[in-house]
Design a protein around this motif. Structure first.
Motif, short mmCIF file in Angstrom:
data_model
loop_
_atom_site.label_atom_id
_atom_site.label_comp_id
_atom_site.label_asym_id
_atom_site.label_seq_id
_atom_site.Cartn_x
_atom_site.Cartn_y
_atom_site.Cartn_z
N PHE A 1 -10.15 18.76 -65.43
CA PHE A 1 -11.69 19.14 -65.68
C PHE A 1 -12.43 18.05 -66.66
O PHE A 1 -11.82 17.24 -67.10
CB PHE A 1 -11.36 20.28 -66.94
CG PHE A 1 -10.73 21.65 -66.64
CD1 PHE A 1 -11.41 22.09 -65.20
CD2 PHE A 1 -9.64 22.12 -67.10
CE1 PHE A 1 -10.56 23.38 -64.88
CE2 PHE A 1 -9.16 23.22 -66.73
CZ PHE A 1 -9.46 23.76 -65.44
N ALA B 1 -17.80 21.30 -65.80
CA ALA B 1 -18.11 22.37 -66.58
C ALA B 1 -19.42 22.37 -66.30
O ALA B 1 -19.78 23.74 -66.13
CB ALA B 1 -17.86 21.95 -68.07
N ASP C 1 -19.75 24.32 -62.94
CA ASP C 1 -19.55 25.77 -63.15
C ASP C 1 -20.66 26.79 -63.77
O ASP C 1 -20.60 27.76 -63.19
CB ASP C 1 -18.01 25.97 -64.17
CG ASP C 1 -17.03 25.34 -63.40
OD1 ASP C 1 -16.70 25.58 -62.19
OD2 ASP C 1 -15.78 24.79 -64.13
#
Length: 251
Positions: A196, A201, A204
């Motif tokens: 990650f 992020a 996403d």
């Protein structure tokens, strides 16, 4: 490094929607195509890091329509077996480079299509068998490993569940709850391995609405769209992306 250009979104948006449709409507078996497609335009680790939270969103949307419709012994055995499989996947990922991950994803794509082709022509037969706790654990271990390195845990679970001859909706519900648990198992190892990042992020956040839309479509398509039509498209995508990933890694 992720380049958020038009190429990324042209591939990522349909790939994420495809994953939602597959997981929510067709047993998760082909949802890993999304990771393979993303790995064409971003590093394979980033593709895995982008897809896991999105798959977890799809799980959350898909769980309620199939609540308590799963086969409890099969789901329990798969989830228990996935614990060592996930640990093995984390170990392998920590030891290999990006091209090895590309090769693994590419081979899984092509092997899945080959297995389905063999089944369709009677060259590979999945005979009927009664539930076995040992086989459930073995299935979960294989699924945990392949799910960790490529989000491709669906095929071994499909073999195990189809062999029992369970009903379509029970099969779908069992895969939903099993991979809901497996994806939670993968989250902390992904975090500690640096899969990650701030960029995954951000991706996403931009792609989450398309994951939800895909899951919504998948639940409705479960009873409306022929499995043959859906998986026919899946096999074309998997062959193309798997071949391309192997070419990238080996060249």
């Amino acid at each position: 490094m992720i380049d958020f250009d038009w190429t990324f979104f042209a591939l990522a948006i349909p790939a994420v929607m495809f994953a939602g449709i597959s997981k929510a409507g067709f047993g998760s078996g082909a949802a890993f195509a999304a990771s393979a497609i993303l790995a064409l335009v971003v590093p394979p680790g980033a593709a895995l890091g982008i897809m896991l939270p999105l798959l977890m969103v799809i799980d959350a949307v898909s769980l309620r329509p199939y609540w308590r419709k799963w086969d409890v012994p099969s789901a329990r055995g798969i989830i228990i077996g996935a614990v060592p499989g996930t640990a093995l996947g984390a170990l392998v990922y920590a030891l290999v480079d990006a091209d090895v991950v590309r090769i693994l994803i590419g081979l899984i794509c092509i092997a899945f299509v080959g297995w389905q082709w063999g089944r369709a022509r009677g060259l590979i037969r999945v005979g009927s068998f009664a539930f076995s706790r040992g086989w459930a654990w073995i299935t979960g271990t294989v699924a945990g490993f392949t799910s960790f390195v490529s989000h491709a845990g669906g095929p071994p679970v499909a073999v195990f569940l189809l062999g029992q001859g369970i009903a379509k909706t029970t099969y779908q519900a069992t895969t939903v709850v099993s991979f809901w648990a497996i994806n939670w198992m993968k989250f902390l190892p992904y975090l500690f391995l640096g899969i990650f990042s701030a960029q995954t992020a951000l991706a996403d956040l931009m792609l989450a609405p398309f994951a939800v839309l895909g899951a919504w479509l998948g639940v409705r398509a479960h009873h409306l769209v022929s499995d043959r039509v859906f998986f026919g498209l899946t096999y074309v995508l998997l062959l193309a992306t798997g071949g391309r990933l192997l070419w990238q890694a080996l060249s």
